[in-house]
Design an enzyme around this catalytic site. Structure first.
Site, PDB file in Angstrom:
ATOM      1  N   GLY A   1      18.746   7.000  -2.015  1.00 28.48           N
ATOM      2  CA  GLY A   1      19.974   6.668  -2.743  1.00 28.48           C
ATOM      3  C   GLY A   1      20.924   5.783  -1.967  1.00 28.48           C
TER       4      GLY A   1
ATOM      5  CE1 TYR B   1       8.731   9.607   4.094  1.00 25.81           C
ATOM      6  CE2 TYR B   1       8.320  10.156   1.792  1.00 25.81           C
ATOM      7  CZ  TYR B   1       8.727  10.533   3.064  1.00 25.81           C
ATOM      8  OH  TYR B   1       9.145  11.821   3.305  1.00 25.81           O
TER       9      TYR B   1
ATOM     10  CD  GLU C   1      -3.511  -8.027 -17.701  1.00 22.39           C
ATOM     11  OE1 GLU C   1      -4.394  -8.088 -16.831  1.00 22.39           O
ATOM     12  OE2 GLU C   1      -2.545  -8.824 -17.763  1.00 22.39           O
TER      13      GLU C   1
ATOM     14  CE1 TYR D   1       6.692   1.657  -6.751  1.00 22.62           C
ATOM     15  CE2 TYR D   1       7.765  -0.263  -5.804  1.00 22.62           C
ATOM     16  CZ  TYR D   1       7.117   0.938  -5.648  1.00 22.62           C
ATOM     17  OH  TYR D   1       6.889   1.422  -4.388  1.00 22.62           O
TER      18      TYR D   1
ATOM     19  CG  ASN E   1       5.911   8.838  -8.129  1.00 21.90           C
ATOM     20  OD1 ASN E   1       7.096   9.101  -8.339  1.00 21.90           O
ATOM     21  ND2 ASN E   1       5.477   8.386  -6.962  1.00 21.90           N
TER      22      ASN E   1
ATOM     23  CD  GLU F   1      -2.755   1.516   0.421  1.00 25.03           C
ATOM     24  OE1 GLU F   1      -3.323   0.566  -0.139  1.00 25.03           O
ATOM     25  OE2 GLU F   1      -3.000   2.703   0.149  1.00 25.03           O
TER      26      GLU F   1
END
Lengths: 173, 171
Positions: A101, A94, A151, A139, A132, A91
C-alpha cells in the site's frame, strides 16, 4: 514511506530466497520450492545470467519487525516472440505484507518496464493464479490483458520423470 | 523420410522467417508478424542471443542442391525461482507436407535431451486450448497443463502499456 528500487547484488540472494519462500507460501505451494540462495547466486550472477532481479529497500529506521530492509523484489528475464521480437517476462513480483500500500509494487513493476524499454522490448508478460484477484486487478488496472481468457493460452510443462523419459529417446548424435 | 537436425546458423534466418510466417498463417494471424530477417540476425546471432534455434532439413532429390529446411524449434532459457533453469519452447513447426514422419517427435526429444544436459528441471511452453492436435501430442508424452491443474493465467502488457509504465516514477 521512503523506499529505493535498485539492481540486486549477489549479497541480496539470501533476502531474495527468503522472499521467494514467502511468495510460495502465499501461492499455497511452499513444498515446491527446491532451490536456495546458492543456486540464485550461481545462476543470476554468472557470465550469462539466467535471470535479472531488482530489490526494493527501505531505510534502517523503517526496517521490518524482524529487522529486514530489503522488503520486495522483481525477478525477470528476456524472452523472444517470433511475431514481435524482444520481450520481458516478469517471473516474480513480491512486496512483504507489512510494506504494501506504499507504491513499492508499482515502483518495482515500472522499473522492470523501464529496463525493458531500454532494451527495446515490445512487450512484458507474466502469469497470475486464477484465484489471486488482488494481483489480477493490480495488473489489469495498468493495462494488462488476460490472454488465457481472451485467446485461450494454457501453460504446459514437462518435468521430472516425463522429461527424463523424453530425453532418453533422443537420437544419439 | 531422411532428415537431419542441426543448430541454426546466420544463413538460416530467411528460412526461419518463412516458417514463422507459415505457422502464423496456420494460426490465422499472419499480419501480426512484424519481425524481419535483420531482427532475427541481430537477436539470435549477436553478442547476447535472445533465442536459440534448431533446424530440421531434408536432402533434395538432386544431391547437388542444398537441403531444404522443413521445420524448426525456437527456444530460450528461463528461470523458475522454485526449481531453477527451465527450457522454454517458444515456437515449434514442421511444414504440412512433412508431417507424420517423426520430425516433430525428433525435435521434441532432441530438446528434452538438451534440457537435461543443460541442467534444466523442466521444459515449458504455451498452447492455445482450441489447438486439439497439439494438446494431444504433448499430453501423450506426459506434459502437464498447468493452467488447468494449478490455475495459471498468462497476462500481457503490450507496447503502449509498457511505455506508460516505463515513464520514470517520482523518486
Amino acid at each position: 514511506m521512503n523506499f529505493r528500487v535498485r539492481a540486486a547484488t549477489k549479497e541480496d540472494c539470501k533476502d531474495i530466497s527468503r522472499m521467494i519462500m514467502e511468495l510460495a507460501v502465499y501461492e499455497k505451494m511452499p513444498d515446491q520450492v527446491e532451490i536456495s540462495h546458492k543456486e540464485l547466486e550461481r545462476d543470476g550472477f554468472c557470465q550469462n545470467p539466467f535471470f535479472q532481479c531488482l530489490v526494493a529497500e527501505v531505510p534502517e529506521e523503517q526496517k521490518s519487525k524482524e529487522g529486514f530492509t530489503v522488503v520486495g523484489y522483481a525477478l525477470y528475464f528476456y524472452t523472444y516472440s517470433t511475431w514481435r521480437g524482444r520481450s520481458v517476462y516478469l517471473e516474480d513480483l513480491y512486496v512483504m505484507p507489512e510494506f504494501r500500500g506504499n507504491g513499492i509494487g508499482k515502483g518495482l513493476l515500472c522499473k522492470v518496464a523501464e529496463v525493458g524499454k531500454k532494451e527495446e522490448c515490445v512487450r512484458l508478460q507474466l502469469s497470475v493464479l486464477d484465484w489471486n484477484t488482488p494481483s489480477r486487478d493490480f495488473y489489469a488496472a495498468k493495462g494488462a490483458q488476460d490472454l488465457t481468457v481472451s485467446e485461450g493460452w494454457h501453460f504446459i510443462r514437462f518435468d521430472g520423470q516425463n522429461l527424463d523419459n523424453l530425453a532418453n529417446e533422443a537420437p544419439k548424435d | 523420410m531422411d532428415y537431419k537436425l542441426r543448430k541454426a546458423e546466420p544463413k538460416d534466418v530467411s528460412d526461419i522467417l518463412r516458417l514463422v510466417k507459415e505457422l502464423a498463417k496456420y494460426e490465422e494471424m499472419e499480419s501480426q508478424v512484424t519481425l524481419t530477417e535483420k531482427d532475427l540476425l541481430e537477436d539470435g546471432f549477436g553478442e547476447t542471443p535472445f533465442y536459440h534455434c534448431i533446424i530440421a532439413e531434408t536432402p533434395e532429390e538432386n544431391s547437388s542442391e542444398d537441403p531444404k529446411v522443413v521445420g524448426f524449434a525456437m527456444y530460450y532459457f528461463t528461470y523458475d525461482p522454485w526449481v531453477g533453469k527451465q527450457l522454454y519452447l517458444e515456437e515449434f513447426y514442421v511444414m504440412d507436407k512433412c508431417r507424420g514422419l517423426g520430425i516433430g517427435s525428433g525435435i521434441l526429444r532432441h530438446l528434452s535431451d538438451l534440457a537435461m544436459k543443460t541442467r534444466c528441471t523442466g521444459m515449458m511452453f504455451v498452447v492455445a486450448e482450441n489447438n486439439k492436435p497439439s494438446v494431444q501430442f504433448y499430453k501423450r508424452r506426459g506434459a502437464e497443463d498447468l493452467s488447468q491443474e494449478e490455475g495459471w493465467r498468462l497476462f500481457r502488457f503490450d507496447k503502449d502499456s509498457l511505455v506508460k509504465m516505463a515513464t520514470p516514477a517520482e523518486e
